[in-house]
Design a protein around this motif. Structure first.
Motif, PDB file in Angstrom:
ATOM      1  N   SER A  43      41.466  37.749  36.803  1.00 59.49           N
ATOM      2  CA  SER A  43      42.511  38.657  37.272  1.00 59.49           C
ATOM      3  C   SER A  43      43.083  39.277  36.011  1.00 59.49           C
ATOM      4  O   SER A  43      43.641  38.576  35.171  1.00 59.49           O
ATOM      5  CB  SER A  43      43.603  37.907  38.045  1.00 59.49           C
ATOM      6  OG  SER A  43      44.703  38.768  38.330  1.00 59.49           O
ATOM      7  N   ALA A  68      40.550  42.617  39.843  1.00 59.57           N
ATOM      8  CA  ALA A  68      39.888  41.308  39.883  1.00 59.57           C
ATOM      9  C   ALA A  68      38.394  41.518  39.755  1.00 59.57           C
ATOM     10  O   ALA A  68      37.839  42.519  40.211  1.00 59.57           O
ATOM     11  CB  ALA A  68      40.201  40.585  41.187  1.00 59.57           C
ATOM     12  N   ALA A 128      44.695  38.521  43.754  1.00 58.80           N
ATOM     13  CA  ALA A 128      43.393  38.068  43.258  1.00 58.80           C
ATOM     14  C   ALA A 128      43.192  36.583  43.505  1.00 58.80           C
ATOM     15  O   ALA A 128      42.112  36.149  43.938  1.00 58.80           O
ATOM     16  CB  ALA A 128      43.277  38.376  41.769  1.00 58.80           C
TER      17      ALA A 128
END
Length: 306
Positions: free
Chosen positions: A208, A228, A282
């Motif tokens: 992330s 992500a 994410a």
């Protein structure tokens, strides 16, 4: 600190020149530093006067000084050499930089072409006049100085592997990246003028990543971003935090305009809300082990609780 206004139209030409100059300086660091995972050995860092390479093996440091508007090469021997930052071609900057490297006894050999730009032209052959607007460059650097402590604060709220907050000269963005700890599918690569092996190593594990860039590449204004890899199912459907934030389907990442943060009553609160919300997107969509990875953000003088 007051957040400066950033005008992409006023910045663009100077930013294009500075991007190439930063690549040249970054490639000097790259050529003289042992490889570190995810290319963390090659980056630049904002500091109290501009950007720095930090200390490079061999005892050298290169600094963009945006207060005096000079490029300075420092040696641990005490020697230094520099030149004024002003409108000039990339070729002229490259030649002046090599001259100052030699003046302090540093090697002047590094990769001669830019990365992550389409149809790259060798630095020595980029002879067209370049721009350098002191006010625009100063505003961009002051924006980095304003946001850097918030990215650093955000970085503390994670117990897993996390990158430094650093500026990648290839893409010319400030970034910080959290890792789930799990291996990722092999990245397809495909970035212009960047070997796929470098991209694949950079994205060897699930990430992330959040950061800032001053505009271009589909967003013609300064933006904070968060993405992500790999993109988990449902990632785009999570809330992005502030009302001004959104998911951009073309870029495949969350965006928050810099101007929204700079003019907010609480810039810190808005940026941290965006960083935390998009990380949660994410981590939740990707089913990260948040119980083991997340923690409270650090506070000065207070050890982490066990």
């Amino acid at each position: 600190m007051k957040w400066p206004q950033l005008d992409y139209s006023a910045w663009k030409d100077s930013g294009d020149a500075l991007h190439m100059w930063a690549q040249i300086v970054g490639k000097f660091r790259l050529a003289n530093t042992p490889w570190l995972n995810h290319s963390w050995h090659a980056t630049l860092y904002p500091d109290a006067r501009g950007l720095t390479t930090g200390l490079i093996p061999g005892g050298w440091e290169v600094r963009f000084d945006f207060i005096d508007h000079r490029l300075v090469v420092l040696a641990a021997s005490g020697d230094s050499a520099g030149f004024d930052l002003a409108p000039m071609s990339v070729s002229a900057f490259n030649a002046a930089f090599k001259d100052r490297l030699r003046a302090v006894g540093a090697p002047d050999v590094y990769h001669a072409r830019p990365n992550e730009v389409p149809d790259p032209v060798a630095f020595a052959h980029q002879t067209e006049p370049g721009a350098y607007d002191r006010a625009a460059v100063t505003a961009w650097w002051q924006a980095l100085v304003a946001m850097l402590p918030l990215f650093q604060e955000f970085r503390t709220g994670f117990l897993g592997k996390v990158s430094p907050v650093h500026l990648f000269w290839g893409s010319f963005d400030l970034a910080v990246t959290r890792f789930s700890g799990r291996e990722a599918p092999l990245h397809p690569g495909g970035f212009p003028a960047l070997p796929d092996t470098i991209t694949q190593e950079a994205y060897s594990h699930e990430v992330s990543s959040a950061g800032f860039w001053a505009g271009g590449n589909g967003a013609e204004e300064a933006m904070f971003y968060s993405y992500a890899y790999p993109v988990p199912d449902g990632f785009a459907d999570f809330p992005a935090g502030p009302d001004a934030a959104r998911f951009d389907t073309d870029l495949g990442e969350f965006l928050l305009p810099y101007r929204a943060v700079a003019t907010a009553d609480d810039p810190r609160g808005m940026l941290l809300e965006f960083l935390n919300a998009t990380y949660v997107a994410a981590a939740e969509a990707g089913k990260w082990d948040r119980a083991s990875l997340d923690c409270e953000m650090g506070r000065p003088g207070i050890p982490r609780s066990l």
